[in-house]
Motif scaffolding. Structure first.
Motif, PDB file in Angstrom:
ATOM      1  N   ALA A 144       0.938  -1.183  -0.107  1.00 31.69           N
ATOM      2  CA  ALA A 144       0.107  -0.190   0.048  1.00 31.69           C
ATOM      3  C   ALA A 144       0.890   1.317   0.032  1.00 31.69           C
ATOM      4  O   ALA A 144       2.206   1.294   0.189  1.00 31.69           O
ATOM      5  N   ALA A 145       0.330   2.242  -0.090  1.00 33.50           N
ATOM      6  CA  ALA A 145       1.036   3.584  -0.026  1.00 33.50           C
ATOM      7  C   ALA A 145       1.702   3.787   0.994  1.00 33.50           C
ATOM      8  O   ALA A 145       1.320   3.333   2.309  1.00 33.50           O
ATOM      9  N   GLY A 146       2.761   4.277   1.278  1.00 35.58           N
ATOM     10  CA  GLY A 146       3.850   4.468   2.411  1.00 35.58           C
ATOM     11  C   GLY A 146       4.826   3.474   2.529  1.00 35.58           C
ATOM     12  O   GLY A 146       5.902   3.516   3.424  1.00 35.58           O
ATOM     13  N   ALA A 147       4.735   2.400   1.519  1.00 36.63           N
ATOM     14  CA  ALA A 147       5.654   1.234   1.727  1.00 36.63           C
ATOM     15  C   ALA A 147       6.934   1.545   1.155  1.00 36.63           C
ATOM     16  O   ALA A 147       7.160   2.606   0.281  1.00 36.63           O
ATOM     17  N   GLY A 148       8.145   0.962   1.693  1.00 32.21           N
ATOM     18  CA  GLY A 148       9.524   1.241   1.169  1.00 32.21           C
ATOM     19  C   GLY A 148       9.483   0.402  -0.239  1.00 32.21           C
ATOM     20  O   GLY A 148       8.773  -0.289  -0.549  1.00 32.21           O
ATOM     21  N   GLY A 149      10.663   0.897  -0.783  1.00 30.58           N
ATOM     22  CA  GLY A 149      10.851   0.041  -2.314  1.00 30.58           C
ATOM     23  C   GLY A 149       9.752   0.234  -3.129  1.00 30.58           C
ATOM     24  O   GLY A 149       9.195   1.364  -3.308  1.00 30.58           O
ATOM     25  N   HIS A 150       9.256  -0.897  -3.929  1.00 31.83           N
ATOM     26  CA  HIS A 150       8.344  -0.732  -4.960  1.00 31.83           C
ATOM     27  C   HIS A 150       6.890  -0.521  -4.424  1.00 31.83           C
ATOM     28  O   HIS A 150       6.369  -1.217  -4.295  1.00 31.83           O
ATOM     29  N   ALA A 151       6.509   0.896  -3.928  1.00 33.90           N
ATOM     30  CA  ALA A 151       5.601   1.005  -3.306  1.00 33.90           C
ATOM     31  C   ALA A 151       4.132   1.316  -4.272  1.00 33.90           C
ATOM     32  O   ALA A 151       4.472   1.855  -5.165  1.00 33.90           O
ATOM     33  N   LEU A 154      -2.404   3.119  -3.236  1.00 33.04           N
ATOM     34  CA  LEU A 154      -3.586   2.841  -2.719  1.00 33.04           C
ATOM     35  C   LEU A 154      -3.559   2.824  -1.089  1.00 33.04           C
ATOM     36  O   LEU A 154      -2.541   2.412  -0.403  1.00 33.04           O
ATOM     37  N   SER A 155      -4.555   3.696  -0.508  1.00 31.63           N
ATOM     38  CA  SER A 155      -4.690   3.372   1.106  1.00 31.63           C
ATOM     39  C   SER A 155      -4.962   1.963   1.452  1.00 31.63           C
ATOM     40  O   SER A 155      -5.478   1.109   0.659  1.00 31.63           O
TER      41      SER A 155
END
Length: 309
Positions: A144-151, A154-155
């Protein structure tokens, strides 16, 4: 649906430590598993390809019956010329969990299933989730949104809700999860487990530069920039590392997705551009892996007590 036994084995926290490009290696994976979370690493971190055999021999030799299982991440995109050899090595060692990224390949799933392993596929939207399951993946990692790497963008509330309308299998959530509270929140919204990446960069066992670890501990969500320049796929990165490379993080050019590359050239070109998710405000110090997991376990149990579950 009940989780497969391998995703419940010896876990102190219902979480998988995400495979960190360049950073994850046997010492980190082993400590993650011994601390009570699923440890993982990208197959491409083992270079040259023959080193993957050495790493799997080291990890399987170090882990015992009381430790959590481990996973290997495979980039299944066509640019990965090593994929066939890497899958053969995973089959040789009967890697219990394989996490696939950037494409869904039935033949990869079949190879892992041949010895009883399971495959989790990471996705950024509901359409890709359907494709992964249709092609034989056992479970999903919702990025989801905010993840590290290939993010994704979406909420997590929207992404998990849409997937749970049709899929009752193993579902993990990735995106700004750096505390035990966040793991419990992921479960509350419908995921089975949390998927934790950036917090493990700031650990003693991580194969990251000291400056990288220190920047993680000193940064917060506002210090993250979202760009596809570095790999051809959108991801989150530390602004400080972009600035140090002589670029303006607020005016980065767009990359051509057709130029996606995960070979040695791309690794060398961007080795000092440091990936990170938005959850790093919870990371204050560089600590041993077992200390980090123990802190999250305490937070998870305190959160459960706080809301009465």
């Amino acid at each position: 649906m009940t989780l497969p036994p391998i995703l419940q084995k010896n876990l102190a926290l219902p979480a998988v430590a995400a495979p960190l490009f360049i950073i994850s290696h046997p010492p980190l994976v082993i400590e993650q598993c011994k601390a009570g979370v699923v440890g993982s690493f990208p197959a491409l971190n083992a270079r040259p390809q023959s080193q993957l055999d050495e790493w799997l021999d080291e990890i399987t030799g170090a882990l015992g019956p009381d430790d959590a299982p481990f996973a290997v991440n495979q980039i299944v995109h066509k640019s990965n010329a090593r994929l066939e050899d890497d899958i053969a090595t995973c089959v040789k060692y009967k890697v219990p969990i394989v996490i696939t990224s950037l494409g869904a390949r039935p033949e990869v799933n079949e190879a892992i299933h041949s010895y009883g392993g399971i495959v989790l596929h990471d996705i950024i939207n509901n359409r890709f989730a359907h494709k992964a399951i249709e092609k034989g993946a056992d479970g999903l990692v919702a990025v989801a949104a905010g993840a590290g790497g290939h993010a994704g963008v979406l909420s997590p509330f929207a992404l998990i809700q849409e997937i749970r309308e049709w899929f009752d299998g193993p579902l993990l959530l990735s995106g700004s999860i750096a505390t035990g509270d966040a793991v419990l929140a992921a479960q509350a919204m419908g995921a089975d487990m949390g998927y934790i990446g950036s917090a493990f960069i700031a650990t003693e066992e991580a194969r990251a530069a000291d400056g990288y670890k220190e920047m993680i501990a000193a940064s917060s969500a506002e210090d993250i920039v979202y760009s596809n320049l570095f790999t051809g796929v959108h991801g989150n990165y530390l602004k400080g590392s972009v600035v140090a490379a002589g670029m303006d993080p607020d005016n980065l050019p767009e990359s051509d997705p057709s130029a996606m590359d995960f070979g040695d050239n791309k690794t060398k070109a961007w080795k000092d551009i440091w990936g990170s998710g938005q959850g790093i405000g919870a990371v204050k110090d560089v600590v041993p892996t077992r200390e980090l997991v123990a802190r999250m376990v305490r937070e998870y149990e305190a959160a459960r007590e706080r809301i009465g579950v």
